[in-house]
Each structure stands twice: as structure tokens, then as C-alpha cells.
Design an enzyme around this catalytic site. Structure first.
Site, PDB file in Angstrom:
ATOM      1  N   ILE A 160       0.899  -1.148   0.000  1.00 21.94           N
ATOM      2  CA  ILE A 160       0.000   0.000   0.000  1.00 21.94           C
ATOM      3  C   ILE A 160       0.941   1.202   0.000  1.00 21.94           C
ATOM      4  O   ILE A 160       1.556   1.514   1.009  1.00 21.94           O
ATOM      5  CB  ILE A 160      -0.936   0.020   1.227  1.00 21.94           C
ATOM      6  N   PRO A 161       1.084   1.873  -1.139  1.00 25.27           N
ATOM      7  CA  PRO A 161       2.185   2.831  -1.329  1.00 25.27           C
ATOM      8  C   PRO A 161       1.973   4.202  -0.681  1.00 25.27           C
ATOM      9  O   PRO A 161       1.889   5.228  -1.356  1.00 25.27           O
ATOM     10  CB  PRO A 161       2.267   2.935  -2.850  1.00 25.27           C
ATOM     11  N   CYS A 162       1.946   4.226   0.643  1.00 23.73           N
ATOM     12  CA  CYS A 162       1.784   5.502   1.345  1.00 23.73           C
ATOM     13  C   CYS A 162       3.007   6.401   1.157  1.00 23.73           C
ATOM     14  O   CYS A 162       2.918   7.607   1.371  1.00 23.73           O
ATOM     15  CB  CYS A 162       1.481   5.267   2.826  1.00 23.73           C
ATOM     16  N   HIS A 163       4.122   5.832   0.713  1.00 22.36           N
ATOM     17  CA  HIS A 163       5.316   6.645   0.449  1.00 22.36           C
ATOM     18  C   HIS A 163       5.098   7.607  -0.713  1.00 22.36           C
ATOM     19  O   HIS A 163       5.844   8.568  -0.855  1.00 22.36           O
ATOM     20  CB  HIS A 163       6.530   5.746   0.188  1.00 22.36           C
ATOM     21  N   ARG A 164       4.071   7.387  -1.532  1.00 22.14           N
ATOM     22  CA  ARG A 164       3.791   8.249  -2.681  1.00 22.14           C
ATOM     23  C   ARG A 164       2.939   9.466  -2.327  1.00 22.14           C
ATOM     24  O   ARG A 164       2.545  10.218  -3.211  1.00 22.14           O
ATOM     25  CB  ARG A 164       3.091   7.442  -3.779  1.00 22.14           C
TER      26      ARG A 164
END
Length: 192
Positions: A160-164
Site C-alpha cells: 500500500i504505497p503511502c510513500h507516494r
């Protein structure tokens, strides 16, 4: 993962329960966990028989990551072990090409958190959005702080790409597992 692809192309989300209360869920699932090495750093992967429920970086001591996972799943039967969903997740984390089978994510969160996390899955690799963009996409344009809190509660890093998600001004914002890891992930996607 190819630049421009979405994590939604590689994962399937199964909520743990509509109410998601710890008392309702406790004892219903066994969680297996194991520490693994990835190209971005050491991680703790945990899964139920239904899917991956936790993927967190080990930013200091292993026990800190384990305590974070156990806090999220208090009263669950948690044991060290390795299973199918962790293996698929590790394959996703290490893949440079397409993966053959999607990773099932078995997520525990509120309805709002699940909505935010599903929206994060829509962000293409190599792109970023702001907390406000997510709030607007959820038809709650003033809820960008609540979105930030939900992003920070994401239990499954990278998949789940919360880094984006960045601040409106383009600043890094925060990252539950530390900005060093956020920068590594963004660099891997050629995001400056």
C-alpha cells in the site's frame, strides 16, 4: 513494478470485518510473522490464512517492529512462522517484472482508513499525490488531516504505497517507518 503501474494491479484487499473491533476479531485468526531482507531494508511480514496483514520496516531493533505489529493486533494468536501470503509479498517486494499471482491483503482498519488505503493503491508507480488530493478523491476535501492520520496508520508498507503521498507544497511529510525508507522508495521510483 513498472513505472506507471498501480499497486491495485497486484493486490486484492479483504477487510477483517465491518466493525473491526479488537474484541470482535481477537482469536478468530492466527497471525504468522517473520523478518526478511528486502532491497530496501529489513522488514517484518505478517499474515493470516486469508492474506498479508502487516509489512513494516525494521528501523531500529526487531522487537520495536514486532511490538508495533502486536499493538495493531492485540489479543490475536501471534506466532513466528512463514506462509503463502508472506512468500507472495516477498516476491512482490523483490520483483522487477510482473508477478504471477496477486497478493491478498487482510486489513484491519476503520471504514475511513480502508477507503484511504484503497485510494493509495490507485497511485501509479513513479507518481505522487498530496494528502489533500486523497481527501478530494474521497469526496471529503477538508479531511486532509484525517487522511494524513489514516495514511500514517497504513499497516502494509510498499504494497500500500503511502510513500507516494507528499505534502501539498511537495515536502516529504512523514512516514511511519522513517523518512530514510520513504526516500529509498521514492528514489527507486525515480521520484525526486
Amino acid at each position: 513494478m513498472k513505472i506507471g503501474q498501480r499497486n491495485l494491479d497486484f493486490v486484492k484487499v479483504v477487510p477483517m470485518g465491518e466493525r473491526n473491533s479488537a474484541n470482535m476479531m481477537a482469536g478468530q485468526f492466527q497471525i504468522l510473522y517473520k523478518y526478511v531482507e528486502t532491497r530496501w531494508g529489513r522488514m517484518l511480514l505478517a499474515a493470516t490464512e486469508i492474506g498479508l496483514c502487516y509489512a513494516g520496516f525494521v528501523s531500529s531493533e526487531e522487537k520495536v517492529a514486532l511490538e508495533d505489529m502486536k499493538r495493531r493486533f492485540a489479543n490475536f494468536d501471534i506466532q513466528e512462522g512463514w506462509g503463502r501470503w508472506q512468500q507472495l509479498a516477498l516476491g512482490f517486494l523483490e520483483a522487477d517484472d510482473d508477478i504471477e499471482e496477486p497478493v491478498c491483503l487482510h486489513l484491519k482498519g476503520t471504514v475511513f482508513q480502508l477507503g484511504v488505503w484503497k485510494e493509495l493503491l490507485q497511485i501509479p508507480a513513479g507518481k505522487t499525490v498530496s494528502y489533500k488530493d486523497i481527501a478530494i478523491a474521497l469526496h471529503c476535501p477538508r479531511a486532509y488531516r484525517a487522511v494524513g492520520t489514516a495514511v500514517g496508520c497504513n499497516p502494509v508498507s510498499v504494497l500500500i504505497p503511502c510513500h507516494r503521498v507528499l505534502r501539498q507544497d511537495g515536502g516529504m511529510g512523514g512516514y511511519h517507518w522513517g523518512l530514510v525508507y520513504k526516500r529509498r522508495l521514492l528514489d527507486a521510483e525515480n521520484i525526486r
